[in-house]
Design a protein around this motif. Structure first.
Motif, PDB file in Angstrom:
ATOM      1  N   LYS A  18       0.825  -1.214   0.000  1.00  0.00           N
ATOM      2  CA  LYS A  18       0.000   0.000   0.000  1.00  0.00           C
ATOM      3  C   LYS A  18       0.857   1.261   0.000  1.00  0.00           C
ATOM      4  CE  LYS A  18      -4.012  -2.147   2.108  1.00  0.00           C
ATOM      5  NZ  LYS A  18      -4.866  -2.269   3.280  1.00  0.00           N
ATOM      6  N   GLN A  19       2.070   1.179   0.563  1.00  0.00           N
ATOM      7  CA  GLN A  19       2.961   2.339   0.594  1.00  0.00           C
ATOM      8  C   GLN A  19       3.675   2.572  -0.730  1.00  0.00           C
ATOM      9  OE1 GLN A  19       3.547   4.771   2.956  1.00  0.00           O
ATOM     10  NE2 GLN A  19       1.724   3.891   3.836  1.00  0.00           N
ATOM     11  N   ILE A  20       4.055   1.508  -1.427  1.00  0.00           N
ATOM     12  CA  ILE A  20       4.829   1.687  -2.654  1.00  0.00           C
ATOM     13  C   ILE A  20       4.020   1.435  -3.921  1.00  0.00           C
ATOM     14  CG2 ILE A  20       7.003   1.195  -1.509  1.00  0.00           C
ATOM     15  CD1 ILE A  20       6.945  -1.600  -2.769  1.00  0.00           C
ATOM     16  N   GLY A  21       2.867   0.824  -3.789  1.00  0.00           N
ATOM     17  CA  GLY A  21       2.038   0.549  -4.963  1.00  0.00           C
ATOM     18  C   GLY A  21       0.992   1.623  -5.180  1.00  0.00           C
ATOM     19  N   GLN A  22       0.519   1.686  -6.381  1.00  0.00           N
ATOM     20  CA  GLN A  22      -0.527   2.643  -6.752  1.00  0.00           C
ATOM     21  C   GLN A  22      -1.888   2.013  -6.515  1.00  0.00           C
ATOM     22  OE1 GLN A  22      -0.060   4.593 -10.592  1.00  0.00           O
ATOM     23  NE2 GLN A  22      -2.120   3.948 -11.092  1.00  0.00           N
ATOM     24  N   GLY A  23      -2.850   2.810  -6.108  1.00  0.00           N
ATOM     25  CA  GLY A  23      -4.222   2.336  -6.010  1.00  0.00           C
ATOM     26  C   GLY A  23      -4.843   2.304  -7.389  1.00  0.00           C
TER      27      GLY A  23
END
Length: 120
Positions: A18-23
């Protein structure tokens, strides 16, 4: 950039993903004329499809949030508000910052505020 869900499917821990990936891309319309009436941002990449005059969106809480990308595809300038007392570039969240039509804003969480960089 990979989606957070893709990173988790590949074995990354949920918090890290969730910190490094895009939603997933979210398409919403601006609303209201103040921080309290603005549409809530629900994804880290948001396209504003409709921006009625003086309308806006409100960010989530800044502390530890992933970067936010907002693109204004609407016909009017959009107001982006911080959440509660969160600031944007030192500007009060309730004042917000403007994003012209067909322009983007990238925001990075920094303590109790956001640092924003916009397109020219």
């Amino acid at each position: 950039m990979a989606l957070a869900t893709e990173l988790m499917a590949a074995g990354a821990a949920a918090g890290l993903a969730k910190q490094i990936g895009q939603g997933a891309v979210s398409t919403i319309a601006g609303a209201g004329t103040t921080q309290g009436g603005a549409t809530a941002i629900v994804s880290s990449f948001t396209i504003i499809s409709t921006a009625p005059s003086s309308s806006g969106v409100v960010l989530g809480v800044a502390g530890g949030a992933p970067p936010q990308m907002i693109y204004n595809a609407g016909a009017n300038t959009l107001k982006v508000y911080g959440n509660g007392s969160n600031t944007i570039n030192g500007i009060a969240g309730s004042t917000g910052v403007s994003v012209a039509t067909l322009k983007a804003l990238i925001l990075v969480s920094s303590g109790t505020g956001w640092i924003a960089v916009g397109t020219a």
